[in-house]
Design an enzyme around this catalytic site. Sequence first.
Site, PDB file in Angstrom:
ATOM      1  N   LEU A   1      14.747  -2.520  -9.528  1.00 31.35           N
ATOM      2  CA  LEU A   1      16.211  -2.465  -9.711  1.00 31.35           C
ATOM      3  C   LEU A   1      16.934  -2.765  -8.396  1.00 31.35           C
ATOM      4  CD1 LEU A   1      16.617   0.786 -11.876  1.00 31.35           C
ATOM      5  CD2 LEU A   1      16.645  -1.594 -12.659  1.00 31.35           C
TER       6      LEU A   1
ATOM      7  N   THR B   1       0.869  -1.180   0.000  1.00 29.95           N
ATOM      8  CA  THR B   1       0.000   0.000   0.000  1.00 29.95           C
ATOM      9  C   THR B   1       0.909   1.234   0.000  1.00 29.95           C
ATOM     10  OG1 THR B   1      -0.013   0.392   2.387  1.00 29.95           O
ATOM     11  CG2 THR B   1      -1.554  -1.242   1.565  1.00 29.95           C
TER      12      THR B   1
ATOM     13  N   LYS C   1      12.884   9.182  -2.098  1.00 33.29           N
ATOM     14  CA  LYS C   1      13.806   8.144  -2.576  1.00 33.29           C
ATOM     15  C   LYS C   1      15.243   8.512  -2.251  1.00 33.29           C
ATOM     16  CE  LYS C   1      10.843   6.697  -6.404  1.00 33.29           C
ATOM     17  NZ  LYS C   1      10.602   6.794  -7.840  1.00 33.29           N
TER      18      LYS C   1
ATOM     19  N   VAL D   1      13.063   2.440  -3.987  1.00 32.15           N
ATOM     20  CA  VAL D   1      13.835   3.243  -4.944  1.00 32.15           C
ATOM     21  C   VAL D   1      14.061   2.410  -6.196  1.00 32.15           C
ATOM     22  CG1 VAL D   1      15.955   4.546  -5.308  1.00 32.15           C
ATOM     23  CG2 VAL D   1      15.043   4.305  -2.999  1.00 32.15           C
TER      24      VAL D   1
END
Length: 822
Positions: A620, A562, A689, A616
């Site tokens: 990746l 969420t 981030k 982030v």
Amino acid sequence: MQVFFKVIYQMKVLKFGGTSVGSVESVLNVKKIVEAIDEPVIVVISALGGITDQLLYTSNMASKGDIDYMDEMDDIIVTHQVLIRDVVPKVKQKVVLQDITTMLDELENIFRGVYLIQDLSQKTSDTIVSYGERLSSCIISYVIEGAKLYDSRQFIKTIKQFNKHIVDFESTNRLIKMTFDSLPKVALVPGFISSSKESGEITNLGRGGSDYTASILAAALDASILEIWTDVDGFMTADPKIISSAYVIDKLSFTEAMELCNFGAKVIYPPTIYPVFHKNIPIQIRNTFNPDAVGTYISKGYHAGQNKSVIKGISSIDDTCLITVQGLGMVGVIGVNHRIFRTLAQNGISVFMVSQASSENNTTFAVKNEDADQAVKALNEEFSLERAQGEINDMIAEKNLATVAIVGENMKSTPGIAGKLFSTLGRAGISVIACAQGASETNISFVIKHEYLRKALNSIHDSFFLSEYKMLNLFLIGVGTVGGHLLEQIKQQQQKLMKQNGVKLNVVGIADINKMLMRREGLILETCVRDLNETGMPASLALIKDEILKMNIFNSVFIDCTASEEIAGLYETLLNHNISVVAANKVAASSAYKNYALLKETARKRGIKYLFETNVGAGLPIINTMNNLINSGDHILKLEAVLSGTINFIFNTISEDIPLSKAIKMAVEAKYAEPDPRIDLSGTDVIRKLVILAREAGCEVEQTDVKTNLFIPPKYFDGSLEDFWKHIPELDAGFEEKRKQLAVEEKRLRFVASMHHGICQLGLVEIGIHHPFYDLEGSNNIIQITTERYHEFPMVIKGYGAGAEVTAAGVFADIISIANIR
Ligand code: ADP
Ligand code: ASP
Ligand code: MG
């Protein structure tokens, strides 16, 4: 006509438990198994499954004046009559019915007596309960070809010691040898029941005592083997009713079997082992429902476990009370323990675990809950003088606990087992209240709170045995696009992970803000989202938390898909209950540094994980890579990254024909940007981030520390969305001019987040053609990490930085990394 055999060679004793004579199918299996044996055998039979409990329960009702005891009695009658109808050959049915009707009439009369005088003496109770085996053995004797029924009260004799009936071996062995001087093809013997040597009154050998009857017979007659037939394939590494991955142990030593069943493994009644051990007669555990299974062979000598595990099995006693005798006046005084145990023995109280610290300041021992009050009273009396003088405190009793034991002769002189055991418990968040290990090193026992029993057994089993797979129990909150993809990916990978990696991902709960669905055994992945909508329980933040904690399940992971601040607020409690957290939700990791650090520290201290790789760059592997660099001794000097796929898309789209305002609109239409693109353009998400990355690189930063240089002036963020769309074209011309100028210089604009010497910045940067950010396609993300090792040529990670599928894959990778640390 009965044919008798002189016992000139060794015979076998077979015992069939209540579970083996509870149904038509099982009784017919018993018949088949026994009739297939050529040599004479003694067959010991328990009461029909559940009847002993029912007899005791009915007695209790009658003694309390509850007339409904009659319904129970009717039920007992029907159970026996139905079995006769279904398993006894038609021609013999009349005779059997006559035999059992006589017994059932007697039983009914006794119950009536108990009901009328509302009194249930031990003697009456023992008489009532004896009917279970008398009825069952009578019926089975008509089912098995060539069977002759014996009455064990004639040869199993007991005497009273400390208020308990114990076997008098001298008379029992003599009477058995006399009775079985010659054997019929099948000697059928009721288990459990006996009679008093002195008075001839009916007694019994204790709950589960049919095993003991069989062992006494086998030992007295020097049987070649004692076969215990039950409803499982053998002695298992743990109770299969609690641990689904438990498996059969092929061989056990007598000592190991004794340790395991003493600690509650129900398969064998503990006193059973000694008579056959003494005569070196092996025991074989077999399954009435699966006679082809080889079962477990118990004999003298040690056998290595088939799975190379240092322990052979785990068992537990659910019913535990710890009593502590404590006082400074105990230290160095000789005879305190002698008095404790003498007092307990005189009161007929059995102690199954003892622990004393070398300071001698206290002695703690475990008894059954029902014995606790009497033990406390007796010890308070025994030590009344010392209590009055303050040398010893009042006795402390802590009820409703559970005792667990790990067992195996291989533990002897193998270092590290206690360490592994207690660290496993620690990681599961289970605190050990008392523990004991004898010098024989074949057993380590410990006491925990009752509610942790299932979790403890599962965690230890998972940690010590090479089960087919390791289980990871998952709670997923948020079943939207990311959560939905995750469930899909788990479904697709489940079989492969089990087969190739030995990991079973068991989704035990899913929830959204309105509903939740929880199931300890695991949800059906194909239908769980639909089931959640149709049959889910109403959910709230508090309910979700309570249900998860109540389930108290081992190896569990909470997955947050969420973006909710409230859900992020649950992490601390969950981590404190040893539940790992995997978050796609960025709120917690980017919240106040104090909170971020607390969550990380809590996870570290408890030996579990708090992972948020997808915070982030979606899927990746950025955070993980940074952690690996740092853990291997590298230092991160500088981070530069393009972390907003939306903004990158906008700068890649602007051209002679597409001005800034149109590029923003296209980003919204392509669903790269939020419906209100200002959320992306304000850089809020990138700030979060960047803060997370900087923290993972070791900097103590807050969101407010990030210096931002936005390319859209603040006034465009102030009004309504409509105002924004109306005014944003004002910036088009300026951007086009800049673009043209940069194109000549072979440069492009990138929205770069950076951390250098702990300083975090965010803003538009002109990027030259040779820079790795120059060619960043579409909405991709890129990060360049400069470290002490990767200095001249920094490390670059690039790829899709958004999208439900890759984010779900990143979450999945976090989950797998938790499975691998176990
Ligand atoms: P019976 O009626 O044949 O005497 P019990 O109910 O007394 O059978 O014992 C068999 C049961 O013991 C099994 O059904 C199983 O649930 C339980 N059990 C507990 N621990 C173990 C274990 N370690 N291995 C196998 N069974 C176990
Ligand atoms: N029928 C008795 C009991 O249930 C004895 C046995 O089954 O071994 O305890
Ligand atoms: Mg049993």
